[in-house]
Design an enzyme around this catalytic site. Structure first.
Site, PDB file in Angstrom:
ATOM      1  N   LYS A  52      -7.257  -4.892  -3.132  1.00 23.31           N
ATOM      2  CA  LYS A  52      -8.121  -5.417  -2.056  1.00 23.31           C
ATOM      3  C   LYS A  52      -9.074  -4.332  -1.575  1.00 23.31           C
ATOM      4  O   LYS A  52      -8.792  -3.146  -1.733  1.00 23.31           O
ATOM      5  CB  LYS A  52      -7.255  -5.885  -0.886  1.00 23.31           C
ATOM      6  CG  LYS A  52      -6.390  -4.757  -0.321  1.00 23.31           C
ATOM      7  CD  LYS A  52      -5.360  -5.274   0.676  1.00 23.31           C
ATOM      8  CE  LYS A  52      -4.369  -4.205   1.077  1.00 23.31           C
ATOM      9  NZ  LYS A  52      -4.933  -3.068   1.807  1.00 23.31           N
ATOM     10  N   ASP A 106       0.796  -1.248   0.000  1.00 26.44           N
ATOM     11  CA  ASP A 106       0.000   0.000   0.000  1.00 26.44           C
ATOM     12  C   ASP A 106       0.823   1.291   0.000  1.00 26.44           C
ATOM     13  O   ASP A 106       0.505   2.227   0.754  1.00 26.44           O
ATOM     14  CB  ASP A 106      -0.958  -0.005   1.206  1.00 26.44           C
ATOM     15  CG  ASP A 106      -1.986  -1.120   1.166  1.00 26.44           C
ATOM     16  OD1 ASP A 106      -1.880  -2.015   0.309  1.00 26.44           O
ATOM     17  OD2 ASP A 106      -2.905  -1.118   2.018  1.00 26.44           O
ATOM     18  N   HIS A 110     -10.526   0.871  -2.935  1.00 28.47           N
ATOM     19  CA  HIS A 110     -11.901   0.951  -2.445  1.00 28.47           C
ATOM     20  C   HIS A 110     -12.877   1.499  -3.477  1.00 28.47           C
ATOM     21  O   HIS A 110     -12.562   2.437  -4.209  1.00 28.47           O
ATOM     22  CB  HIS A 110     -11.952   1.833  -1.202  1.00 28.47           C
ATOM     23  CG  HIS A 110     -11.227   1.249  -0.018  1.00 28.47           C
ATOM     24  ND1 HIS A 110     -11.414  -0.054   0.407  1.00 28.47           N
ATOM     25  CD2 HIS A 110     -10.308   1.782   0.827  1.00 28.47           C
ATOM     26  CE1 HIS A 110     -10.651  -0.280   1.469  1.00 28.47           C
ATOM     27  NE2 HIS A 110      -9.956   0.813   1.738  1.00 28.47           N
ATOM     28  N   CYS A 137      -2.057  -2.380   7.583  1.00 30.36           N
ATOM     29  CA  CYS A 137      -1.987  -3.301   6.443  1.00 30.36           C
ATOM     30  C   CYS A 137      -0.696  -4.114   6.408  1.00 30.36           C
ATOM     31  O   CYS A 137      -0.722  -5.284   6.027  1.00 30.36           O
ATOM     32  CB  CYS A 137      -2.235  -2.549   5.151  1.00 30.36           C
ATOM     33  SG  CYS A 137      -3.978  -2.050   5.030  1.00 30.36           S
TER      34      CYS A 137
HETATM   35  C1  VGL Z   1      -4.587   1.123   5.969  1.00 27.16           C
HETATM   36  C2  VGL Z   1      -5.911   2.237   7.456  1.00 27.16           C
HETATM   37  C3  VGL Z   1      -7.002   2.093   6.642  1.00 27.16           C
HETATM   38  C4  VGL Z   1      -3.242   0.605   5.623  1.00 27.16           C
HETATM   39  C5  VGL Z   1      -5.671   0.952   5.142  1.00 27.16           C
HETATM   40  O1  VGL Z   1      -2.914   0.500   4.408  1.00 27.16           O
HETATM   41  O2  VGL Z   1      -2.480   0.295   6.546  1.00 27.16           O
HETATM   42  N1  VGL Z   1      -4.719   1.751   7.127  1.00 27.16           N
HETATM   43  N2  VGL Z   1      -6.869   1.435   5.502  1.00 27.16           N
END
Ligand code: VGL
Length: 193
Positions: free
Chosen positions: A97, A9, A52, A139
């Site tokens: 995802k 991410d 998302h 994540c």
């Molecule tokens: C993440 C918070 C909300 C991440 C994703 O990538 O760690 N953190 N969504």
């Protein structure tokens, strides 16, 4: 031993200027690029992306930053893209995802060919994984735990991660210890904001 690097991410919304900016995110993008620019020890390099569309209560206009978050990484927006300082793009596969629900772990994602990360790594003969990216405590944490649960020898390289809540990071370390996840390096001190 066949080792994969999972880059979690490293997207614009999780870096400075993004809608869910994690302090030190852009620096992580840069460090990962440096790691992968030189001769590196990885047989396989893959990435995950938060992706998302309508993830329900994962998004909130009044987020608690634990279970609910400002809208981020929405498909079709600039924030979903890899950060510009992630100059390495030669991923063997990218696992998206979270289209319609929260998905912290890259193991919940699919690549363009519909493969899961577990499938992909297993078919590639991978037995060790290193995990880096954003955020250490969400994540990266979940992806590393799932990797270990799926039987991969798993190490989080902390120097190449950035945490949402560095003051609560011990909880994450404890969860990794229970899961059999190793750590190396140390969590960078984020730049003052
Ligand atoms: C993440 C918070 C909300 C991440 C994703 O990538 O760690 N953190 N969504």
């Amino acid at each position: 031993m066949t080792t994969a690097l999972i880059v979690v991410d490293v997207q614009k919304d999780f870096c400075e200027g993004g809608s869910l900016a994690v302090a030190g995110g852009a620096a992580v993008a840069e460090r990962i690029s440096e790691l992968l620019a030189a001769d590196h020890p990885y047989d396989v390099v893959v990435a995950t992306r938060d992706h998302h569309i309508d993830p329900g209560s994962h998004f909130s206009s009044d987020p608690d930053y634990v279970d609910s978050w400002p809208p981020h990484c929405v498909v079709g927006t600039d924030g979903v893209e890899f950060h510009d300082q992630l100059t390495f793009r030669d991923f063997a596969a990218i696992f998206d995802k979270g289209e319609y629900q929260a998905a912290y772990s890259g193991f919940e994602g699919k690549d363009a060919k519909g493969r899961t990360l577990e499938d992909f790594l297993t078919r590639a003969g991978v037995d060790h994984v290193d995990v880096v990216g954003i955020a250490t405590d969400y994540c990266v944490a979940a992806t590393a735990r799932d990797a270990a649960a799926d039987g991969f020898a798993t190490t989080v390289r902390l120097d190449y991660t950035a945490a949402v809540a560095p003051d609560r990071i011990q909880q994450t370390y404890d969860s990794w210890e229970r899961a059999g996840v190793e750590v190396s390096g140390s969590l960078p001190v984020p730049p003052a904001s």
